[in-house]
Write a protein that holds these residues in place. Sequence first.
Motif, short mmCIF file in Angstrom:
data_model
loop_
_atom_site.label_atom_id
_atom_site.label_comp_id
_atom_site.label_asym_id
_atom_site.label_seq_id
_atom_site.Cartn_x
_atom_site.Cartn_y
_atom_site.Cartn_z
N LEU A 127 0.84 -1.20 0.00
CA LEU A 127 0.00 0.00 0.00
C LEU A 127 0.87 1.25 0.00
CD1 LEU A 127 -2.68 -1.14 2.61
CD2 LEU A 127 -2.98 -0.97 0.13
N GLY A 128 1.95 1.23 0.77
CA GLY A 128 2.85 2.37 0.81
C GLY A 128 3.57 2.58 -0.52
N GLN A 129 3.87 1.50 -1.21
CA GLN A 129 4.57 1.60 -2.49
C GLN A 129 3.64 2.08 -3.61
OE1 GLN A 129 6.33 -2.31 -3.07
NE2 GLN A 129 7.15 -2.25 -0.98
N CYS A 130 2.33 2.04 -3.37
CA CYS A 130 1.35 2.48 -4.36
C CYS A 130 0.52 3.66 -3.84
CB CYS A 130 0.41 1.33 -4.74
SG CYS A 130 1.25 -0.13 -5.38
N ARG A 131 1.08 4.39 -2.91
CA ARG A 131 0.33 5.46 -2.23
C ARG A 131 -0.18 6.51 -3.20
NH1 ARG A 131 1.75 10.37 -0.48
NH2 ARG A 131 3.92 9.98 -1.08
N GLN A 132 0.64 6.97 -4.13
CA GLN A 132 0.21 8.02 -5.05
C GLN A 132 -0.90 7.52 -5.98
OE1 GLN A 132 3.59 9.68 -7.11
NE2 GLN A 132 4.80 9.85 -5.23
N TYR A 133 -0.80 6.29 -6.43
CA TYR A 133 -1.85 5.73 -7.29
C TYR A 133 -3.18 5.67 -6.55
CZ TYR A 133 -4.45 2.50 -10.23
OH TYR A 133 -5.42 1.92 -11.02
N LEU A 134 -3.14 5.20 -5.30
CA LEU A 134 -4.38 5.09 -4.53
C LEU A 134 -4.99 6.47 -4.27
CD1 LEU A 134 -3.35 2.32 -1.98
CD2 LEU A 134 -4.78 2.07 -4.01
N ARG A 135 -4.17 7.41 -3.89
CA ARG A 135 -4.68 8.76 -3.63
C ARG A 135 -5.24 9.38 -4.90
NH1 ARG A 135 -3.26 11.70 0.87
NH2 ARG A 135 -3.06 13.59 -0.40
N GLY A 136 -4.55 9.17 -6.01
CA GLY A 136 -5.00 9.75 -7.27
C GLY A 136 -6.30 9.18 -7.77
N ASN A 137 -6.61 7.96 -7.34
CA ASN A 137 -7.86 7.30 -7.77
C ASN A 137 -8.89 7.23 -6.65
OD1 ASN A 137 -7.47 6.01 -10.68
ND2 ASN A 137 -5.52 5.84 -9.61
N HIS A 138 -8.61 7.93 -5.55
CA HIS A 138 -9.55 8.03 -4.41
C HIS A 138 -9.94 6.65 -3.88
CE1 HIS A 138 -9.79 12.23 -5.56
NE2 HIS A 138 -10.13 11.87 -6.78
N ILE A 139 -8.94 5.80 -3.74
CA ILE A 139 -9.14 4.44 -3.21
C ILE A 139 -8.53 4.37 -1.82
CG2 ILE A 139 -8.68 1.99 -3.55
CD1 ILE A 139 -8.41 2.55 -6.55
N ALA A 140 -9.32 3.98 -0.85
CA ALA A 140 -8.85 3.91 0.53
C ALA A 140 -8.05 2.63 0.77
CB ALA A 140 -10.03 3.97 1.49
N PRO A 141 -6.87 2.72 1.40
CA PRO A 141 -6.07 1.52 1.67
C PRO A 141 -6.56 0.78 2.91
CG PRO A 141 -4.92 3.47 2.44
CD PRO A 141 -6.18 3.96 1.79
N ILE A 142 -6.51 -0.56 2.86
CA ILE A 142 -6.86 -1.41 4.00
C ILE A 142 -5.74 -2.43 4.19
CG2 ILE A 142 -8.50 -3.09 4.94
CD1 ILE A 142 -10.67 -1.85 3.22
N ASN A 143 -5.18 -2.49 5.39
CA ASN A 143 -4.07 -3.39 5.67
C ASN A 143 -4.51 -4.85 5.73
OD1 ASN A 143 -2.39 -1.18 5.86
ND2 ASN A 143 -2.33 -1.17 8.09
N TYR A 144 -3.63 -5.73 5.23
CA TYR A 144 -3.85 -7.17 5.31
C TYR A 144 -2.50 -7.83 5.57
CZ TYR A 144 -6.27 -11.58 4.44
OH TYR A 144 -6.85 -12.82 4.59
N ALA A 145 -2.52 -9.08 5.96
CA ALA A 145 -1.28 -9.78 6.37
C ALA A 145 -0.28 -9.88 5.24
CB ALA A 145 -1.61 -11.16 6.90
N ASP A 146 -0.72 -10.10 4.01
CA ASP A 146 0.20 -10.15 2.88
C ASP A 146 -0.56 -9.88 1.59
OD1 ASP A 146 -0.21 -12.90 1.31
OD2 ASP A 146 -0.44 -13.31 3.44
#
Length: 296
Positions: A127-146
């Motif tokens: 999620l951290g490595q794709c932070r800009q993509y997620l923010r740019g597409n208004h997608i909320a990140p959710i943590n998971y084990a892997d």
Amino acid sequence: MASYPKIAQSLIATMAARAADASDRAIAFQGAPGAFSHIAAQAFAPDALPLPCFSFEDAMDAVKDGRAARAIIPIENSQHGRVADIHFLLPESGLNIVAEYFLPVHHCLLAKSSGPFASAISHPQALGQCRQYLRGNHIAPINYADTSGAAAFVAESDDAGLCAIASRLAGELFGLDIVAEGIEDADHNMTRFVVLAESADDPLPGNGPVMTSMIFEVNSIPAALFMALSGFATNGINMTKLESYIRGGSFAAAEFYADIEGMPGDPPVDRALKVLAYHSKWVRILGSYPQALQRV
């Protein structure tokens, strides 16, 4: 295994059974099948039998218990830095670093539909490595084990607004569509893995550049770190990595993780380590191993 979605459990059981039949060929990794650690294991040792484990501790325990000959563990990413807690887990495992491997990481957006998506589930590193993509597409990140376990979760979910960030292999294994590929924020996105084993396997002299990893804690006096590291400078030893971390909730003293070029037995390295030990409370070598990527 019970912590993963059912679609992943059958794959894990099959891979675990194969590894159990030839534990001397097994290489343990953290994650469900299709995780980037799985890809790294296959690339590092194509003839090995990958053994999926739920956590880093489980992967290391598989080596200590004799269920696998080696484990491959991510320790840092070129974009998102150190993998959480790895500096505690490596020394606590009692295992030795015997190799390193660098894997270029390319993330995919995986789903059962074309979107739009309200949230994406994956490992915090991904999620951290794709932070800009997620923010740019208004997608909320959710943590998971892997990452791959997240893909399996999406495959079993009825939520049309949910997607996963994982590898192309994870999408293929769990029947998900690749909505977008290469969504990492940097082209240089690469993860460094170390390979762990019960016995140290020091590289033979003359077989190319060697790395040595260590941890240490300097004495609590002014300029202790400067003096402790001075031996590497005066002996021409290249220190490619130095990180501090706090153990046990105490801010009184930091411990350090370091990588150097060279290995014990080389006279310059031995002299530098002698200076380090003199100015430190303790020093522990985690392993010496062939250099997989030239440091510049």
